[in-house]
Scaffold this motif. Structure first.
Motif, PDB file in Angstrom:
ATOM      1  N   THR A  41       3.276 -16.922 -41.298  1.00 54.88           N
ATOM      2  CA  THR A  41       4.465 -16.111 -41.587  1.00 54.88           C
ATOM      3  C   THR A  41       4.946 -15.302 -40.395  1.00 54.88           C
ATOM      4  O   THR A  41       5.949 -14.615 -40.486  1.00 54.88           O
ATOM      5  CB  THR A  41       4.185 -15.163 -42.772  1.00 54.88           C
ATOM      6  N   ARG A  42       4.243 -15.393 -39.253  1.00 51.33           N
ATOM      7  CA  ARG A  42       4.682 -14.676 -38.050  1.00 51.33           C
ATOM      8  C   ARG A  42       4.819 -15.694 -36.924  1.00 51.33           C
ATOM      9  O   ARG A  42       3.924 -15.880 -36.108  1.00 51.33           O
ATOM     10  CB  ARG A  42       3.706 -13.577 -37.661  1.00 51.33           C
ATOM     11  N   LEU A  43       5.964 -16.350 -36.888  1.00 53.67           N
ATOM     12  CA  LEU A  43       6.193 -17.439 -35.952  1.00 53.67           C
ATOM     13  C   LEU A  43       7.319 -17.105 -34.983  1.00 53.67           C
ATOM     14  O   LEU A  43       8.103 -16.187 -35.195  1.00 53.67           O
ATOM     15  CB  LEU A  43       6.546 -18.727 -36.710  1.00 53.67           C
ATOM     16  N   SER A  44       7.384 -17.883 -33.914  1.00 54.92           N
ATOM     17  CA  SER A  44       8.483 -17.805 -32.963  1.00 54.92           C
ATOM     18  C   SER A  44       9.319 -19.068 -33.094  1.00 54.92           C
ATOM     19  O   SER A  44       9.042 -19.928 -33.939  1.00 54.92           O
ATOM     20  CB  SER A  44       7.942 -17.653 -31.547  1.00 54.92           C
ATOM     21  N   TYR A  45      10.337 -19.215 -32.231  1.00 55.63           N
ATOM     22  CA  TYR A  45      11.254 -20.340 -32.353  1.00 55.63           C
ATOM     23  C   TYR A  45      11.364 -21.175 -31.081  1.00 55.63           C
ATOM     24  O   TYR A  45      12.222 -22.042 -30.999  1.00 55.63           O
ATOM     25  CB  TYR A  45      12.656 -19.854 -32.752  1.00 55.63           C
ATOM     26  N   ILE A  46      10.536 -20.914 -30.057  1.00 57.07           N
ATOM     27  CA  ILE A  46      10.533 -21.762 -28.872  1.00 57.07           C
ATOM     28  C   ILE A  46       9.176 -22.441 -28.781  1.00 57.07           C
ATOM     29  O   ILE A  46       8.175 -21.934 -29.278  1.00 57.07           O
ATOM     30  CB  ILE A  46      10.861 -20.988 -27.581  1.00 57.07           C
ATOM     31  N   TYR A  47       9.130 -23.583 -28.097  1.00 60.28           N
ATOM     32  CA  TYR A  47       8.024 -24.515 -28.276  1.00 60.28           C
ATOM     33  C   TYR A  47       6.647 -23.891 -28.071  1.00 60.28           C
ATOM     34  O   TYR A  47       5.778 -23.979 -28.952  1.00 60.28           O
ATOM     35  CB  TYR A  47       8.170 -25.719 -27.344  1.00 60.28           C
ATOM     36  N   ASN A  48       6.395 -23.314 -26.901  1.00 60.36           N
ATOM     37  CA  ASN A  48       5.032 -22.879 -26.634  1.00 60.36           C
ATOM     38  C   ASN A  48       4.589 -21.798 -27.614  1.00 60.36           C
ATOM     39  O   ASN A  48       3.420 -21.728 -28.012  1.00 60.36           O
ATOM     40  CB  ASN A  48       4.883 -22.396 -25.188  1.00 60.36           C
ATOM     41  N   GLN A  49       5.541 -20.944 -28.059  1.00 64.59           N
ATOM     42  CA  GLN A  49       5.178 -19.874 -28.981  1.00 64.59           C
ATOM     43  C   GLN A  49       5.026 -20.386 -30.415  1.00 64.59           C
ATOM     44  O   GLN A  49       4.201 -19.879 -31.172  1.00 64.59           O
ATOM     45  CB  GLN A  49       6.203 -18.750 -28.901  1.00 64.59           C
TER      46      GLN A  49
END
Length: 682
Positions: free
Chosen positions: A414-422
């Motif tokens: 539920t705590r995600l980012s939106y760019i690949y490595n993250q």
């Protein structure tokens, strides 16, 4: 009331909408035609009178040589707190000096330049690649207004600290159309921000032009080779077979020593445990080492003792969690990415086959071990849990491990980012914890297909659907707002993150079909890897594009795991396609000693730009990844039947090319090998 009463009204409304749409379109067409006529008229007038702003044979409209008094005078130069120098290759230049008193910036270089009043204009500044500019940035102002951004954007800084050994280089920015439209002369200022204690690098020449490049062949440029270098010396001598063997033996012995040191670390006392901090990854290394022939644990008894050290490490980390549940959110460096305790599930996954092996441990023995009473020595508090099961009864090891793995699973998804490595760093923590739940037989494990979906989304192979929406234990909405701009030690968490998610009390919000609700920031078709195999970010990335190497890591991690054969094939294909795609953004160059090397194209890197890209033969040199990619051809050859058929033809070609590239770079790689914690994939 009958719906028929509204039909005439609806019909009239429909006619009115169509009439309004036609009217608006007509008005727009009239405006466009009028604008085009005006532009055409303006262009004809400009072309007839703009002889003073026509580009010369070299493609530029104007040129200023800094440090040349005649050129500076012709361009109305003003430069308080600046001075002239004789710079690289004897060329004149001007530097910005610190202001007195210090003002956080140096002196300004202000001058006038010719521009085209109707076309897009560019400004180029010539720099010496031998000079550095660490700690400050040079920005351009035009007619008193700043152009662009200090970091990233369509309009960039004119000086970003780039270097190019033994050569000059030219940096170009776009000038805003609104700043040059209708003008033939503009005032430009180069402002040097941050140099409060020393002079800046030299500014050599400035040019304005309307094409994206200019011809500077007549100027001094420098040379790729230095005085004592030439094409005959650019190939380094090969290592002898003895030297190569010595390096391999030394590398292997280093891993053996590390394994033995970690064994001693755990055996030193009751609280002994291996680190699970990201990039230290002692537990991951130790578990992975057990799969290889060089491992010091060779007999079933030695392997069982090693498993017991892994279990002891998990026990002690679980006790830490019960005493401070906030650790799952931010334990260790970058612990807020994917949760701190995903590493516990990952370690169990790596040694799963050893756990089930009756000659070493066995499934029955493992279950009996998990059902033993477990004492945490903790009491319930705002940030702690009592040593009891979910219902307040006696706590077993299975239930204690389950609690921390569930909390990590919920937090990571539920705590995600939106760019690949993250995305990878955050969402993989959910897969790790979820697999841990499977291996301890937890009812919170949601099935193998769910695990596959999470992992393939994390790696960019399947569409990324964004954060999973969680609710409280009674179905109440939770405030789980987060921003990854506040990361690591600065990470901020809502009370619901701390007291509900962090304690394992949240659950999935389900839609009417019983599916987990997702945020879907990119809808339902966005994959982290492009069709060609590069990673998706805000633009092309070279440095962070190396995060695709984790795809290869996961091929070896999931290899020979029953139930994961299908995704293992998908991961292998993605790894080979990714390294093949990166081959198109590599170019031949020289290192600092004038020896031939391949580099990554980093000028257009959206996040870490530079003129001289990092050395890379496919993968970056220095981490052993090139040799890992080369190993894929051998891995496929050892199981040709599995990788046979038309669907594998292109991937065999990719694998063979990796072997060739690796052999070309062995001299460099053999000098750059270092021990890292991801030995499992070597």
């Amino acid at each position: 009331m009958s719906k028929g009463l509204f039909k005439p009204v609806m019909k009239i409304a429909g006619h009115a909408k169509r009439a309004l749409a036609v009217g608006l379109i007509s008005a727009l067409i009239i405006q466009i035609v009028a604008s085009m006529s005006a532009i055409a008229e303006s262009t004809e007038t400009t072309n007839a009178t703009a002889g003073s702003t026509a580009a010369n044979a070299n493609g530029y409209l104007d040129k200023l040589v800094f440090g040349n008094s005649a050129s500076e005078s012709a361009h109305n130069f003003i430069g308080h707190n600046t001075s002239t120098i004789t710079g690289f290759m004897g060329e004149p230049a001007r530097v910005s000096n610190p202001r007195v008193p210090a003002a956080g910036q140096g002196g300004d270089l202000t001058f006038t330049m010719k521009v085209d009043p109707s076309l897009r204009n560019y400004l180029t500044v010539k720099f010496s690649g031998e000079e550095s500019s660490s700690g400050y940035t040079s920005m351009v102002n035009i007619n008193g207004e700043q152009v662009g951004f200090f970091a990233y954007g369509d309009h960039e800084a004119i000086n970003k600290g780039w270097m190019l050994p033994n050569r000059f280089y030219y940096n170009t920015i776009m000038l805003p159309l609104e700043s040059t439209a209708g003008k033939e002369i503009v005032e430009i200022t180069i402002k040097t921000w941050g140099n409060s204690s020393s002079a800046s690098r030299g500014y050599y020449n400035a040019y304005t032009h309307t094409q994206a490049d200019i011809n500077v062949d007549g100027e001094k440029q420098g040379y790729k080779f230095k005085a004592d270098q030439n094409p005959d010396t650019m190939l380094p001598p090969d290592l002898t077979d003895e030297e190569k063997k010595a390096k391999i033996d030394g590398y292997t012995q280093g891993n053996i020593n590390l394994f033995n040191n970690l064994s001693a670390k755990v055996d030193a006392g009751a609280g002994g445990k291996m680190s699970i901090i990201r990039y230290q990854d002692e537990l991951k290394f130790y578990a992975s080492a057990l799969k290889y022939s060089w491992s010091p644990a060779k007999t079933p008894e030695e392997k069982k003792a090693a498993l017991q050290r892994i279990f002891k490490t998990i026990d002690n980390h679980v006790k830490d969690y019960y005493g401070n549940t906030r650790l799952v959110l931010r334990g260790g460096h970058q612990g807020d990415w994917g949760g701190y305790y995903g590493a516990l599930g990952e370690a169990m996954y790596i040694v799963k086959n050893l756990i089930k092996d009756d000659s070493i441990n066995g499934k029955a023995a493992f279950n009996a071990f998990l059902d033993e009473p477990f004492v945490t020595g903790t009491v319930a508090g705002e940030f702690s849990l009592a040593g009891a099961d979910w219902n307040g009864g006696e706590l077993t090891r299975r239930e204690a491990w389950e609690r921390v793995l569930k909390a990590n699973f919920d937090f990571a998804r539920t705590r995600l980012s939106y760019i690949y490595n993250q995305v990878l760093y955050t969402y993989e923590g959910a897969w790790e914890a979820h697999e841990g739940l499977r291996l301890i037989g937890s009812p919170f494990f949601e099935g193998k297909e769910r695990s596959h979906q999470i992992l393939l989304e994390s790696l960019g192979i399947r569409p990324f659907l964004g954060e999973e929406v969680l609710v409280g234990p009674s179905g109440e909405e939770l405030d789980l707002y987060h921003s990854l701009f506040y990361h690591d030690g600065q990470a901020q968490f809502t009370d619901d993150f701390v007291h509900i998610v962090g304690k394992g009390l949240a659950k999935s919000k389900l839609d009417e079909n019983g599916n987990v609700v997702r945020r879907k920031p990119y809808d339902e078709h966005y994959t982290g890897l492009t069709e060609a195999g590069l990673t998706r970010e805000n633009g092309y990335v070279a440095n962070y594009g190396e995060a695709a190497n984790y795809v290869l890591n996961y091929y070896y991690k999931t290899l020979n795991h029953a139930g994961d054969e299908e995704i293992n094939d998908e991961i292998l294909k993605a790894a080979l396609k990714s390294i093949h795609a990166r081959g198109f953004v590599r170019y031949s160059s020289l290192d600092g000693d004038g020896k031939r090397v391949m580099r990554a194209e980093q000028v257009t890197d959206e996040r870490n730009s530079g003129l001289t890209g990092f050395p890379a033969y496919g993968a970056r040199v220095g981490l052993g990844m090139g040799m890992q990619y080369a190993s894929l051809e051998m891995a496929m050859s050892q199981n040709e039947q599995r990788y046979s058929g038309p669907e594998w033809d292109e991937y065999w070609q990719y694998a063979k090319r990796r072997s060739v590239l690796c052999s070309s770079s062995l001299r460099i790689i053999s000098c750059c090998i270092r021990v890292t914690s991801d030995i499992e994939e070597r």
